[in-house]
Design an enzyme around this catalytic site. Structure first.
Site, PDB file in Angstrom:
ATOM      1  N   ASN A   9      -9.070   1.465   9.507  1.00 37.56           N
ATOM      2  CA  ASN A   9      -8.340   1.131  10.729  1.00 37.56           C
ATOM      3  C   ASN A   9      -9.007   1.772  11.947  1.00 37.56           C
ATOM      4  OD1 ASN A   9      -4.787   0.876  11.531  1.00 37.56           O
ATOM      5  ND2 ASN A   9      -6.491   0.741  12.899  1.00 37.56           N
ATOM      6  N   THR A  10      -9.002   3.095  11.976  1.00 29.60           N
ATOM      7  CA  THR A  10      -9.468   3.800  13.175  1.00 29.60           C
ATOM      8  C   THR A  10     -10.928   3.486  13.513  1.00 29.60           C
ATOM      9  OG1 THR A  10      -7.954   5.564  12.521  1.00 29.60           O
ATOM     10  CG2 THR A  10      -9.461   6.056  14.304  1.00 29.60           C
TER      11      THR A  10
ATOM     12  N   LYS B 120       0.854  -1.190   0.000  1.00 29.76           N
ATOM     13  CA  LYS B 120       0.000   0.000   0.000  1.00 29.76           C
ATOM     14  C   LYS B 120       0.892   1.242   0.000  1.00 29.76           C
ATOM     15  CE  LYS B 120      -2.915   2.879   2.869  1.00 29.76           C
ATOM     16  NZ  LYS B 120      -3.808   3.028   4.023  1.00 29.76           N
TER      17      LYS B 120
ATOM     18  N   GLY C  10      -8.492   8.957   9.786  1.00 32.21           N
ATOM     19  CA  GLY C  10      -8.769   9.058  11.221  1.00 32.21           C
ATOM     20  C   GLY C  10      -9.897  10.006  11.587  1.00 32.21           C
TER      21      GLY C  10
ATOM     22  N   GLY D 237     -11.447   7.393   6.384  1.00 34.53           N
ATOM     23  CA  GLY D 237     -12.604   8.243   6.591  1.00 34.53           C
ATOM     24  C   GLY D 237     -13.859   7.531   7.060  1.00 34.53           C
TER      25      GLY D 237
END
Lengths: 67, 270
Positions: B215-216, B106, B167, B194
């Site tokens: 992720n977040t 990535k 995030g 997002g």
């Protein structure tokens, strides 16, 4: 003695020293790490033959959590 | 259909994946929670970051890869934190060496530490170098359809526009741009960054995205493992809805769902 920079920190090390011996000295033997020397990858297969030289800049990295 | 059959795989660089949810491994409480969340999400592709080893650290400390073995998961090393094409390329060369020649990566080159908005000029430069060097590049980018197409033309195997800032959890701010990117792309398009909650992931998939990377949204949930399973269902539901083809939106419906005839005699007005 040679002076090298490892992960941004300057260190004095006894020479001659190859990459296998360096990792042992840093207690990283057997760990999955990758090594860059002066901006170039050192393949694992060359750890035993690549000798460090005065002024080398080394980066030793691992995989960590990230997104 | 047998449970192990997968009639709708996500194909990246010729390899099929059952799950269309890709998940990051940062910001968890510990590696056990990371692993539990990844398991609950059903993700097969998980992102990892490449960082300097802590010299002088307890050598017995566990490593992430003990919890997420490359034999079981497709690790996707990222270039998070890189602000130049050169740093991103060096980071991924280290990653390829670290992961025994693994070439699916990535790429992200950031432009600004406050917003983490991508620097698309350096991203494109790095993408060209990496493709030339044999990497299979999944690329994080802005939701600009022109740069998305240029990244595809540079040889990237997947284009991953942001839904909103990394995030931020703000969800999909510009579905119209995403639709243009999806319509023009011949490689998979994944929303990366997002997503805040399950409905955001479902909307991305309903728009026709091939997958979602987050992720977040999972790691910062009060219960990350439960959110991971919510995201799994949301991505599956959104994909199914996309394939099913939604009904058109209408301001009024002249066609009620129940029969218009055969009603009982209306009572006389009082």
């Amino acid at each position: 003695m040679i002076s090298v920079t490892i992960n941004g920190e300057r260190r004095q090390l006894d020479a001659p020293l190859n990459c296998v011996e360096l990792l042992a000295r840093l207690e990283l033997s057997g760990k999955r790490v990758a090594l860059e020397r002066n901006g170039e990858i050192v393949p694992r297969s060359r750890f035993a033959v690549e000798r460090l030289a005065e002024g080398d800049r080394l980066e030793i990295v691992v995989a960590v959590g990230g997104g | 259909m047998k449970p192990h059959e997968n009639l709708d795989p996500l194909v990246i660089a010729g390899k099929p994946y059952r799950s269309r949810l890709l998940i990051g491994t940062g910001k968890y409480k510990d590696f056990a929670e990371t692993r539990a969340a990844v398991e609950a999400s059903g993700a097969e592709i998980v992102t990892v970051a490449i960082r300097r080893t802590n010299i002088g650290q307890d050598p017995k400390q566990p490593s992430l890869l003990e919890f997420l073995p490359p034999s079981k998961f497709t690790l996707l090393p990222n270039t998070a934190g890189c602000y130049t094409a050169d740093d991103a390329v060096r980071t991924l060369r280290l990653a390829r060496e670290l992961l025994d020649g693994h070439d699916l990566v990535k790429l992200e080159v950031l432009g600004d530490p406050k917003s983490l908005y991508p620097n698309v000029v350096d991203t494109l430069a790095a993408a060209k170098t990496l493709v030339q060097d044999g990497f299979k590049v999944m690329v994080y980018t802005s939701d600009d359809p022109i740069i998305a197409k240029q990244l595809e033309e540079a040889g990237c195997v997947a284009v991953m526009p942001l839904a909103s800032l990394i995030g931020s959890g703000m969800g999909i701010l510009n579905p119209w741009n995403l639709q243009i990117i999806i319509e023009n792309a011949k490689v998979p398009v994944l929303v990366d960054a997002g997503v805040g909650t399950a409905s955001d992931a479902a909307i991305a998939m309903e728009l026709g995205c091939d997958g979602v990377l987050m992720n977040t949204a999972v790691a910062a949930a009060k219960n990350p493992v439960l959110m991971a399973s919510a995201m799994k269902m949301a991505v599956e539901a959104g994909r199914a809805a996309f394939l099913a083809g939604r009904m058109p939106k209408k301001l009024y419906s002249a066609a009620p769902s129940s029969p218009t005839t055969g009603l009982i005699t209306p009572s006389p007005k009082p």
